[in-house]
Motif scaffolding. Structure first.
Motif, PDB file in Angstrom:
ATOM      1  N   HIS A  39      44.754  44.549  47.987  1.00 57.58           N
ATOM      2  CA  HIS A  39      43.878  44.492  46.815  1.00 57.58           C
ATOM      3  C   HIS A  39      42.464  44.164  47.289  1.00 57.58           C
ATOM      4  O   HIS A  39      42.199  43.063  47.742  1.00 57.58           O
ATOM      5  CB  HIS A  39      44.404  43.430  45.856  1.00 57.58           C
ATOM      6  N   ASN A  84      38.359  47.377  43.628  1.00 65.60           N
ATOM      7  CA  ASN A  84      39.326  47.583  42.532  1.00 65.60           C
ATOM      8  C   ASN A  84      39.884  49.004  42.452  1.00 65.60           C
ATOM      9  O   ASN A  84      40.562  49.345  41.483  1.00 65.60           O
ATOM     10  CB  ASN A  84      38.708  47.216  41.168  1.00 65.60           C
ATOM     11  N   SER A 101      41.730  42.465  38.681  1.00 57.30           N
ATOM     12  CA  SER A 101      40.417  43.049  38.980  1.00 57.30           C
ATOM     13  C   SER A 101      39.340  41.986  39.165  1.00 57.30           C
ATOM     14  O   SER A 101      38.287  42.278  39.750  1.00 57.30           O
ATOM     15  CB  SER A 101      40.016  44.019  37.860  1.00 57.30           C
ATOM     16  N   HIS A 128      40.483  38.591  43.584  1.00 60.81           N
ATOM     17  CA  HIS A 128      40.775  39.378  44.772  1.00 60.81           C
ATOM     18  C   HIS A 128      41.331  38.552  45.926  1.00 60.81           C
ATOM     19  O   HIS A 128      41.664  39.094  46.968  1.00 60.81           O
ATOM     20  CB  HIS A 128      39.509  40.107  45.250  1.00 60.81           C
TER      21      HIS A 128
END
Length: 775
Positions: free
Chosen positions: A53, A57, A322, A325
């Motif tokens: 991740h 995004n 989103s 992170h």
């Protein structure tokens, strides 16, 4: 997932909206438990290893786009709008599609099929036409009927789907409960968590399987509220996360995010599709459970409740991730507000148990269907509810599933490997459904082959993409469903092969009518009072075991019935069409043949009810049968193949009924005037049995005498004569055949139930005679 077959049929026109909505509500707990719990592990498995991740995004938005379109195209478009229409008289699942094809193309693997079976109302329901209207359909039908290799391939395809469902019955409880309990990692240190999580999961799984024999009818009413509460929780949390963290996350639903995702992640992104695939785990249940509900109720439940709740849940998780992170673990519980984690954890565990219960019951159901169609050894089937007949429990399979489930849980110790294994099982079943559906479109729906090609190409391409992504994880866990399926496939094929060879031996060695006539009316032995029921798999001819009886026994019963209990490729057989009755040999011999037909989802009757049905069906046949006695051998041979359809005695209000002193109430009869035929006054039976018959039509003297003998024989009692067969490979057979027959089939036979086990025959009235079959 077999809960109530035959109760809720697919006749929407007769259902009120209140009924439809009630069924839709109930289907939430039965059909959608597994699918509803998928948000627990989809993102966790997707980001477990292959992709990370990042701050841009693109990964999380790409995964969300894949999840959205996968849920839209597979469960919504494929199953809700297309596959649900391919029901087999209201029943669904892999075997329903196979059953449809068997009836339209005559490719059934059952050896004792008859033309009379095609006269069943369920066989011809919905205006079934055996000849396809299209030229390609006729050619395809002819090709399938001509080539045995294609018929075997079709059977293998159906069994692969069945074996993968069994494998899913091992993996789904493990991954669902493991994912639900994984929320404990956020409330304790990693040092303590690894010692707590695994024991808790094992305890829940042991409790789940240990309570199976009680059935779910006592707590089944809680299933729908639990799943509905869970769906409300995940959708509400999703809306909260969308509103708080990323209100514009809906933009990720655009397909171009999938392109950007694969372009950036390349091979790793393709491999991560095995985790995304888990979002449709449990979709096959919509079709498999069609027999318990209606098409409309399942469609309403999915489109109005399940589908929106799942989309909101996945969007909410994506919106939270989103903006975060630096998460060590990307999972469901990190997106749940801290104050709500404990109650959500409890609801998640309950929802996981409900979803696991549904797949376990579905595994029992698919094994029962395989056994009915001669592709699985006979097992003990316990009906856990007297009202809901579809709730079954198979002890041997239950404990095998529990041991395998605990083994994969302790072996993998996380959801990553379990997800890889479960994903391959799920997508394989869907591929099998797509292949069978393409044949159904041509042979059963009589559509142009272009529609079948479009269907299998469009959905097959999507499923093949996910299948390849799952198969690449072979070493990381995908080998488990393959290994499990291989074991069950070998067992199924060995049993089916041995059963076919045994039946072929019976057909080749059956006794001729000339031999029977040479014995005379008494069959060359002393005939004593009573009914002898000889169990056989043959639907015509005299079994070789009968000559063995006559040769070795000094006396036999005055009435003999060759009883064949068989399954036909329809889900249910109506009681009024259950029995086929005919006469074997001259009338004076008092030999009858009775074929009892069951559908692959029917419940077999036992003991007294079955005996009464059997005797009354013979009496009904005598009442309306032809009275000719002086017939040639050719006429007797023709009569042997002529069978009369006779229903259960309670289906004919104006027919013959049975009554006895040990029965408190006489069976209900019709409005016509009744009179009794009483037994001979010379004999004083211990149990008085009477046939109650209508006044008309008149019964001639010979039929009355025959009924008198049948009634006296019923008073004396019924004895069941069973052939205990030992199957051996012939001398000179190949080593492979000897291995399959002498060791494989014999091992399965010794460790399975007898073919008549479902009827709970009393041991005092059962005679077993051993025979060796050289096949």
């Amino acid at each position: 997932m077999d809960l109530e077959p035959g109760v809720y049929q697919n006749h929407v026109k007769k259902e009120s909206w209140r009924t439809v909505l009630t069924l839709a509500y109930q289907s939430l707990g039965v059909v959608y438990g597994d699918l509803s719990t998928s948000p627990l592990y989809v993102y966790r498995n997707t980001f477990a290893e292959d992709i990370e991740h990042s701050d841009g995004n693109k990964e999380i938005y790409g995964v969300l786009s894949f999840v959205f379109w996968t849920l839209t195209l597979v469960p919504l478009l494929k199953y809700v709008f297309i596959v649900l229409r391919a029901d087999d008289n209201g029943e669904g699942g892999t075997f329903a599609l196979y059953s449809l094809l068997c009836r339209h193309a005559r490719v059934s693997s059952l050896p004792n099929c008859q033309l009379a079976d095609e006269e069943l109302s369920e066989y011809k329901k919905d205006s079934v036409v055996l000849t396809p209207k299209t030229g390609f359909g006729s050619c395809l039908k002819y090709t399938l009927e001509k080539h045995r290799v294609l018929q075997r391939f079709l059977l293998v395809l159906a069994l692969v789907g069945a074996c993968m469902v069994i494998g899913d019955g091992v993996l789904t409880p493990a991954i669902s409960v493991f994912s639900a309990v994984s929320g404990l990692e956020l409330s304790m240190s990693e040092k303590h968590h690894k010692y707590v999580e695994l024991p808790v999961v094992c305890i829940i799984l042991i409790g789940l399987f240990a309570l199976q024999h009680y059935g779910t009818h006592r707590v089944g009413f809680l299933f729908a509220p639990i799943v509905l509460t869970w769906l409300f929780c995940i959708s509400a949390i999703g809306i909260y996360n969308i509103y708080r963290w990323d209100p514009h996350v809906y933009r990720a639903l655009s397909p171009h995010y999938m392109y950007h995702f694969l372009r950036k992640t390349e091979k790793e992104g393709w491999m991560s599709l095995g985790g995304i695939l888990l979002c449709i785990t449990g979709s096959e249940a919509m079709f498999a459970d069609l027999g318990h509900f209606s098409q409309l109720s399942i469609k309403i439940a999915f489109t109005a409740v399940v589908y929106p709740a799942l989309i909101l849940a996945y969007m909410g998780q994506a919106a939270y991730l989103s903006k975060h992170h630096d998460m060590e673990h990307v999972g469901f519980y990190v997106s749940v507000p801290e104050k709500l984690r404990c109650p959500v954890l409890v609801i998640a565990v309950l929802a996981a148990v409900v979803g696991s219960q549904a797949i376990i019951t579905g595994t029992f159901s698919i094994i029962k269907q395989c056994s009915a169609l001669g592709c699985f050894p006979k097992v003990k089937i316990v009906h856990t509810s007297s009202k809901i007949h579809g709730q079954i429990y198979i002890p041997e399979i239950n404990w095998i599933l529990m041991l395998l489930c605990l083994a994969v849980t302790l072996g993998f110790r996380d959801t990553k490997g379990l997800g890889n294994a479960s994903g391959l099982a799920v997508i394989t079943v869907m591929l099998v459904t797509s292949c069978l559906m393409s044949l159904v479109i041509v042979l059963c729906w009589h559509r142009n082959v272009f529609f079948a090609i479009c269907f299998v190409f469009f959905f097959g391409t999507i499923e093949a993409l996910y299948f390849s992504a799952s198969l690449i994880k072979f070493r990381e866990g995908a080998w488990v469903p393959i290994a499990l399926s291989a074991i069950f496939m070998i067992a199924m094929h060995v049993w089916h092969y041995g059963t076919i060879k045994k039946y072929e031996f019976d057909v080749q060695n059956k006794v001729s009518i000339n031999w029977l006539l040479s014995l005379g009316p008494s069959l060359g032995i002393v005939r004593v009072r009573g009914i002898g029921v000889i169990h056989t798999e043959l639907v015509s001819g005299i079994p070789a075991i009968f000559s063995h009886f006559v040769t070795n026994l000094l006396a036999f019963h005055q009435v003999l019935i060759f009883l064949c209990i068989k399954c036909v490729p329809v889900p249910h057989v109506k009681p009024e069409e259950r029995f086929l009755v005919g006469r074997v040999g001259p009338k004076e011999c008092r030999l009858y043949r009775c074929i009892v037909r069951y559908g692959y989802r029917d419940i077999h009757k036992d003991d007294i009810d079955f005996e009464n049905d059997l005797v009354c069906s013979i009496a009904q046949f005598i009442r309306f049968g032809r009275t000719g006695s002086n017939k040639t051998i050719e006429e007797l041979r023709k009569d042997e193949d002529k069978m009369t359809v006779v229903g259960s005695y309670f289906t004919h209000a104006d027919g013959i009924q049975i009554s006895g002193d040990d029965v408190s109430n006489v069976e209900p009869v019709g409005p016509s005037e009744l009179r009794e035929i009483n037994p001979s006054p010379v004999i004083k039976p211990q149990k008085r049995v009477r046939f109650i018959m209508p006044e008309s039509p008149k019964i001639d003297a010979s039929a009355r005498e025959e009924l008198q003998e049948l009634m006296e024989a019923r008073e004396a009692g019924i004895a069941y004569i069973l052939g205990h067969s030992y199957v051996k490979a012939k001398h000179g057979s190949s080593a492979l055949k000897k291995l399959v027959i002498d060791y494989g089939y014999e091992f399965l036979r010794r460790n399975s139930r007898a073919s008549t086990y479902a009827f709970s025959l009393p041991h005092a009235c059962t005679l077993e005679v051993g025979m060796v079959y050289q096949v």
